[in-house]
Design a protein around this motif. Structure first.
Motif, mmCIF file in Angstrom:
data_model
loop_
_atom_site.group_PDB
_atom_site.id
_atom_site.type_symbol
_atom_site.label_atom_id
_atom_site.label_comp_id
_atom_site.label_asym_id
_atom_site.label_seq_id
_atom_site.Cartn_x
_atom_site.Cartn_y
_atom_site.Cartn_z
ATOM 1 N N ILE A 39 0.875 -1.177 0.000
ATOM 2 C CA ILE A 39 0.000 0.000 0.000
ATOM 3 C C ILE A 39 0.902 1.213 0.000
ATOM 4 C CG2 ILE A 39 -1.746 1.351 1.233
ATOM 5 C CD1 ILE A 39 -2.624 -1.285 2.588
ATOM 6 N N PHE A 40 0.572 2.155 -0.862
ATOM 7 C CA PHE A 40 1.315 3.408 -0.927
ATOM 8 C C PHE A 40 0.357 4.550 -0.634
ATOM 9 C CE2 PHE A 40 3.470 0.410 -3.691
ATOM 10 C CZ PHE A 40 4.751 0.466 -3.177
ATOM 11 N N MET A 41 0.848 5.501 0.122
ATOM 12 C CA MET A 41 0.061 6.680 0.466
ATOM 13 C C MET A 41 0.727 7.907 -0.151
ATOM 14 S SD MET A 41 -2.324 5.301 2.377
ATOM 15 C CE MET A 41 -3.129 6.694 3.171
ATOM 16 N N ALA A 42 -0.085 8.801 -0.678
ATOM 17 C CA ALA A 42 0.407 10.090 -1.161
ATOM 18 C C ALA A 42 0.210 11.080 -0.019
ATOM 19 C CB ALA A 42 -0.365 10.540 -2.392
ATOM 20 N N GLU A 43 1.278 11.775 0.328
ATOM 21 C CA GLU A 43 1.223 12.769 1.404
ATOM 22 C C GLU A 43 1.638 14.126 0.865
ATOM 23 O OE1 GLU A 43 2.374 10.224 5.400
ATOM 24 O OE2 GLU A 43 3.948 11.361 4.404
ATOM 25 N N ARG A 44 0.892 15.137 1.246
ATOM 26 C CA ARG A 44 1.263 16.521 0.949
ATOM 27 C C ARG A 44 1.437 17.219 2.282
ATOM 28 N NH1 ARG A 44 -2.741 19.948 -2.544
ATOM 29 N NH2 ARG A 44 -4.033 19.499 -0.736
ATOM 30 N N ASP A 45 2.634 17.713 2.505
ATOM 31 C CA ASP A 45 2.950 18.383 3.766
ATOM 32 C C ASP A 45 2.594 17.516 4.970
ATOM 33 O OD1 ASP A 45 3.821 20.619 2.269
ATOM 34 O OD2 ASP A 45 1.778 21.395 2.187
ATOM 35 N N GLY A 46 2.863 16.198 4.852
ATOM 36 C CA GLY A 46 2.638 15.272 5.950
ATOM 37 C C GLY A 46 1.216 14.774 6.109
ATOM 38 N N ILE A 47 0.297 15.230 5.265
ATOM 39 C CA ILE A 47 -1.109 14.824 5.336
ATOM 40 C C ILE A 47 -1.398 13.846 4.203
ATOM 41 C CG2 ILE A 47 -3.513 15.617 5.280
ATOM 42 C CD1 ILE A 47 -1.913 16.700 7.670
ATOM 43 N N ALA A 48 -2.006 12.708 4.530
ATOM 44 C CA ALA A 48 -2.346 11.713 3.510
ATOM 45 C C ALA A 48 -3.484 12.247 2.639
ATOM 46 C CB ALA A 48 -2.743 10.402 4.154
ATOM 47 N N ILE A 49 -3.228 12.293 1.324
ATOM 48 C CA ILE A 49 -4.228 12.819 0.388
ATOM 49 C C ILE A 49 -4.582 11.810 -0.705
ATOM 50 C CG2 ILE A 49 -3.653 15.245 0.783
ATOM 51 C CD1 ILE A 49 -1.982 15.087 -1.843
ATOM 52 N N GLY A 50 -3.965 10.643 -0.678
ATOM 53 C CA GLY A 50 -4.262 9.626 -1.676
ATOM 54 C C GLY A 50 -3.695 8.289 -1.259
ATOM 55 N N CYS A 51 -4.143 7.238 -1.958
ATOM 56 C CA CYS A 51 -3.664 5.898 -1.646
ATOM 57 C C CYS A 51 -3.805 4.993 -2.857
ATOM 58 C CB CYS A 51 -4.430 5.307 -0.467
ATOM 59 S SG CYS A 51 -6.212 5.177 -0.728
ATOM 60 N N CYS A 52 -3.043 3.910 -2.820
ATOM 61 C CA CYS A 52 -3.119 2.885 -3.849
ATOM 62 C C CYS A 52 -2.581 1.594 -3.256
ATOM 63 C CB CYS A 52 -2.292 3.286 -5.071
ATOM 64 S SG CYS A 52 -2.302 2.043 -6.374
ATOM 65 N N ALA A 53 -3.306 0.514 -3.481
ATOM 66 C CA ALA A 53 -2.860 -0.791 -3.008
ATOM 67 C C ALA A 53 -2.517 -1.679 -4.188
ATOM 68 C CB ALA A 53 -3.951 -1.451 -2.166
ATOM 69 N N LEU A 54 -1.521 -2.522 -4.001
ATOM 70 C CA LEU A 54 -1.191 -3.596 -4.931
ATOM 71 C C LEU A 54 -1.443 -4.884 -4.174
ATOM 72 C CD1 LEU A 54 2.149 -2.211 -6.387
ATOM 73 C CD2 LEU A 54 -0.121 -2.132 -7.429
ATOM 74 N N MET A 55 -2.468 -5.616 -4.593
ATOM 75 C CA MET A 55 -2.840 -6.848 -3.908
ATOM 76 C C MET A 55 -2.195 -8.027 -4.624
ATOM 77 S SD MET A 55 -6.788 -5.966 -2.938
ATOM 78 C CE MET A 55 -6.947 -7.313 -1.787
ATOM 79 N N ALA A 56 -1.457 -8.849 -3.873
ATOM 80 C CA ALA A 56 -0.780 -10.013 -4.435
ATOM 81 C C ALA A 56 -1.813 -11.022 -4.934
ATOM 82 C CB ALA A 56 0.127 -10.657 -3.389
ATOM 83 N N MET A 57 -1.584 -11.522 -6.147
ATOM 84 C CA MET A 57 -2.474 -12.502 -6.758
ATOM 85 C C MET A 57 -1.812 -13.876 -6.737
ATOM 86 S SD MET A 57 -4.871 -10.419 -7.362
ATOM 87 C CE MET A 57 -6.014 -11.432 -8.265
ATOM 88 N N ASP A 58 -2.612 -14.912 -6.865
ATOM 89 C CA ASP A 58 -2.102 -16.281 -6.816
ATOM 90 C C ASP A 58 -1.108 -16.589 -7.933
ATOM 91 O OD1 ASP A 58 -3.608 -16.811 -4.561
ATOM 92 O OD2 ASP A 58 -5.270 -17.703 -5.687
ATOM 93 N N ASP A 59 -1.216 -15.889 -9.073
ATOM 94 C CA ASP A 59 -0.330 -16.169 -10.214
ATOM 95 C C ASP A 59 1.008 -15.438 -10.113
ATOM 96 O OD1 ASP A 59 -0.933 -13.522 -10.825
ATOM 97 O OD2 ASP A 59 -1.897 -13.977 -12.739
ATOM 98 N N GLY A 60 1.234 -14.729 -8.996
ATOM 99 C CA GLY A 60 2.485 -14.007 -8.799
ATOM 100 C C GLY A 60 2.416 -12.545 -9.212
ATOM 101 N N GLY A 61 1.329 -12.151 -9.848
ATOM 102 C CA GLY A 61 1.142 -10.759 -10.238
ATOM 103 C C GLY A 61 0.454 -9.965 -9.137
ATOM 104 N N TYR A 62 0.089 -8.749 -9.477
ATOM 105 C CA TYR A 62 -0.567 -7.856 -8.518
ATOM 106 C C TYR A 62 -1.785 -7.206 -9.162
ATOM 107 C CZ TYR A 62 3.651 -8.330 -5.780
ATOM 108 O OH TYR A 62 4.685 -8.844 -5.057
#
Length: 92
Positions: free
Chosen positions: A53-76
């Motif tokens: 999971i990655f969070m976007a922060e502006r001036d220390g405040i979280a303003i966005g997010c994105c997750a990469l979920m692991a899949m059974d085939d090795g991808g995301y």
């Protein structure tokens, strides 16, 4: 304006939940059980299973997010990606 993309930390939990719940509501979607699991337990539902999971922060405040979920085939699978309405258009 300085925006940083940082790995999820436990102190991001409230922002993670608020961003995702707001995105679902904005789109007219109900929070389903599968959403609730990921929103309420990002550590167990994503990180402990090999995802990121990655969070976007502006001036220390979280303003966005994105997750990469692991899949059974090795991808995301890209999941739970959103930016707060006030930060949209900034190229995040």
């Amino acid at each position: 304006m300085s925006v940083s993309i940082v790995p999820f930390r436990p102190d991001h939990a409230a922002a993670w939940a608020a961003l995702n719940e707001a995105w679902l509501a904005e789109g007219g979607f109900a929070v389903e059980g599968k959403d609730r699991k990921v929103i309420d337990d990002p550590q167990g539902a994503i990180l402990d299973l090999g995802g990121q999971i990655f969070m976007a922060e502006r001036d220390g405040i979280a303003i966005g997010c994105c997750a990469l979920m692991a899949m059974d085939d090795g991808g995301y699978e890209v999941a739970k990606m959103t930016v707060s309405p006030a930060a949209r258009g900034l190229g995040i």
